[in-house]
Design a protein around this motif. Structure first.
Motif, PDB file in Angstrom:
ATOM      1  N   GLU A   1       0.801  -1.211   0.000  1.00 59.22           N
ATOM      2  CA  GLU A   1       0.000   0.000   0.000  1.00 59.22           C
ATOM      3  C   GLU A   1       0.845   1.277   0.000  1.00 59.22           C
ATOM      4  N   GLN A   2       2.155   1.122   0.074  1.00 55.33           N
ATOM      5  CA  GLN A   2       3.046   2.288   0.011  1.00 55.33           C
ATOM      6  C   GLN A   2       3.437   2.629  -1.426  1.00 55.33           C
ATOM      7  N   HIS A   3       2.995   1.814  -2.372  1.00 54.39           N
ATOM      8  CA  HIS A   3       3.462   1.980  -3.749  1.00 54.39           C
ATOM      9  C   HIS A   3       2.444   2.638  -4.672  1.00 54.39           C
ATOM     10  N   VAL A   4       2.969   3.510  -5.505  1.00 56.79           N
ATOM     11  CA  VAL A   4       2.251   4.040  -6.664  1.00 56.79           C
ATOM     12  C   VAL A   4       3.019   3.499  -7.858  1.00 56.79           C
ATOM     13  N   ILE A   5       2.298   2.881  -8.799  1.00 58.09           N
ATOM     14  CA  ILE A   5       2.964   2.204  -9.912  1.00 58.09           C
ATOM     15  C   ILE A   5       2.147   2.358 -11.185  1.00 58.09           C
ATOM     16  N   ASN A   6       2.828   2.298 -12.301  1.00 57.61           N
ATOM     17  CA  ASN A   6       2.180   2.310 -13.610  1.00 57.61           C
ATOM     18  C   ASN A   6       1.258   1.103 -13.705  1.00 57.61           C
ATOM     19  N   THR A   7       0.038   1.311 -14.167  1.00 58.08           N
ATOM     20  CA  THR A   7      -0.962   0.244 -14.231  1.00 58.08           C
ATOM     21  C   THR A   7      -0.521  -0.901 -15.130  1.00 58.08           C
ATOM     22  N   SER A   8       0.074  -0.605 -16.265  1.00 54.18           N
ATOM     23  CA  SER A   8       0.521  -1.660 -17.183  1.00 54.18           C
ATOM     24  C   SER A   8       1.606  -2.525 -16.551  1.00 54.18           C
ATOM     25  N   LEU A   9       2.540  -1.898 -15.856  1.00 52.96           N
ATOM     26  CA  LEU A   9       3.600  -2.656 -15.186  1.00 52.96           C
ATOM     27  C   LEU A   9       3.021  -3.523 -14.077  1.00 52.96           C
ATOM     28  N   LEU A  10       2.087  -2.963 -13.328  1.00 51.33           N
ATOM     29  CA  LEU A  10       1.457  -3.722 -12.257  1.00 51.33           C
ATOM     30  C   LEU A  10       0.723  -4.939 -12.821  1.00 51.33           C
ATOM     31  N   THR A  11       0.006  -4.747 -13.901  1.00 49.99           N
ATOM     32  CA  THR A  11      -0.716  -5.861 -14.525  1.00 49.99           C
ATOM     33  C   THR A  11       0.257  -6.948 -14.962  1.00 49.99           C
ATOM     34  N   GLU A  12       1.369  -6.555 -15.556  1.00 47.62           N
ATOM     35  CA  GLU A  12       2.368  -7.527 -15.991  1.00 47.62           C
ATOM     36  C   GLU A  12       2.920  -8.319 -14.805  1.00 47.62           C
ATOM     37  N   ILE A  13       3.248  -7.635 -13.733  1.00 46.72           N
ATOM     38  CA  ILE A  13       3.775  -8.293 -12.528  1.00 46.72           C
ATOM     39  C   ILE A  13       2.746  -9.259 -11.950  1.00 46.72           C
ATOM     40  N   MET A  14       1.533  -8.793 -11.813  1.00 41.61           N
ATOM     41  CA  MET A  14       0.499  -9.614 -11.193  1.00 41.61           C
ATOM     42  C   MET A  14       0.151 -10.833 -12.053  1.00 41.61           C
ATOM     43  N   GLU A  15       0.097 -10.648 -13.361  1.00 43.29           N
ATOM     44  CA  GLU A  15      -0.218 -11.776 -14.245  1.00 43.29           C
ATOM     45  C   GLU A  15       0.895 -12.826 -14.224  1.00 43.29           C
ATOM     46  N   GLU A  16       2.153 -12.382 -14.114  1.00 44.63           N
ATOM     47  CA  GLU A  16       3.265 -13.332 -14.008  1.00 44.63           C
ATOM     48  C   GLU A  16       3.157 -14.175 -12.752  1.00 44.63           C
ATOM     49  N   LEU A  17       2.543 -13.634 -11.706  1.00 43.42           N
ATOM     50  CA  LEU A  17       2.362 -14.363 -10.446  1.00 43.42           C
ATOM     51  C   LEU A  17       1.083 -15.207 -10.437  1.00 43.42           C
ATOM     52  N   GLY A  18       0.309 -15.131 -11.505  1.00 47.15           N
ATOM     53  CA  GLY A  18      -0.899 -15.935 -11.590  1.00 47.15           C
ATOM     54  C   GLY A  18      -2.187 -15.218 -11.230  1.00 47.15           C
TER      55      GLY A  18
END
Length: 123
Positions: A9-26
């Motif tokens: 909850e301390q992070h602000v991140i680019n939505t596309s990068l976040l989606t890529e990270i989360m999808e890689e984790l399943g």
């Protein structure tokens, strides 16, 4: 169940990068998507029960469908699905230890990936 102290909850991140990270984790970008919020779900099936680890974020810059948008992450939650009513996130829900442990592992990996990306990319 809330996962406090993950530091997500301390992070602000680019939505596309976040989606890529989360999808890689399943995780799956859930159907609750809109222009101001995103939700990533990880589904657990244990015997006849279904649980969802949910990571949510809200837009702080741009709409979430833009490749340049940025989102603020919220405290992750874990809930049990009750057909046909939906997911309950109350503290009194009985969730198997294996699901909680796996959720902690996934959140730690997400945190590590987000921090790694943040070091190399100006968000």
């Amino acid at each position: 169940m809330k996962f406090e102290n993950t530091n997500l909850e301390q992070h602000v991140i680019n939505t596309s990068l976040l989606t890529e990270i989360m999808e890689e984790l399943g995780f799956v970008l859930a159907g609750q998507w809109d222009y101001e919020r995103v939700t990533y779900d990880y589904k657990f099936e244990v015997r006849d029960e279904v649980f969802y680890l949910r990571v949510q974020a809200y837009s702080v810059e741009g709409s979430t469908d833009s490749s340049s948008s940025k989102v603020q992450l919220l405290t992750p939650i874990l809930g049990k699905h009750y057909y046909p009513h939906g997911v309950e996130y109350g503290e009194d829900e009985v969730i198997p230890t294996s699901v909680v442990e796996r959720s902690n592992e996934l959140l730690k990996k997400a945190q590590e990936q987000i921090e790694l990306v943040s070091k190399f990319i100006i968000l």
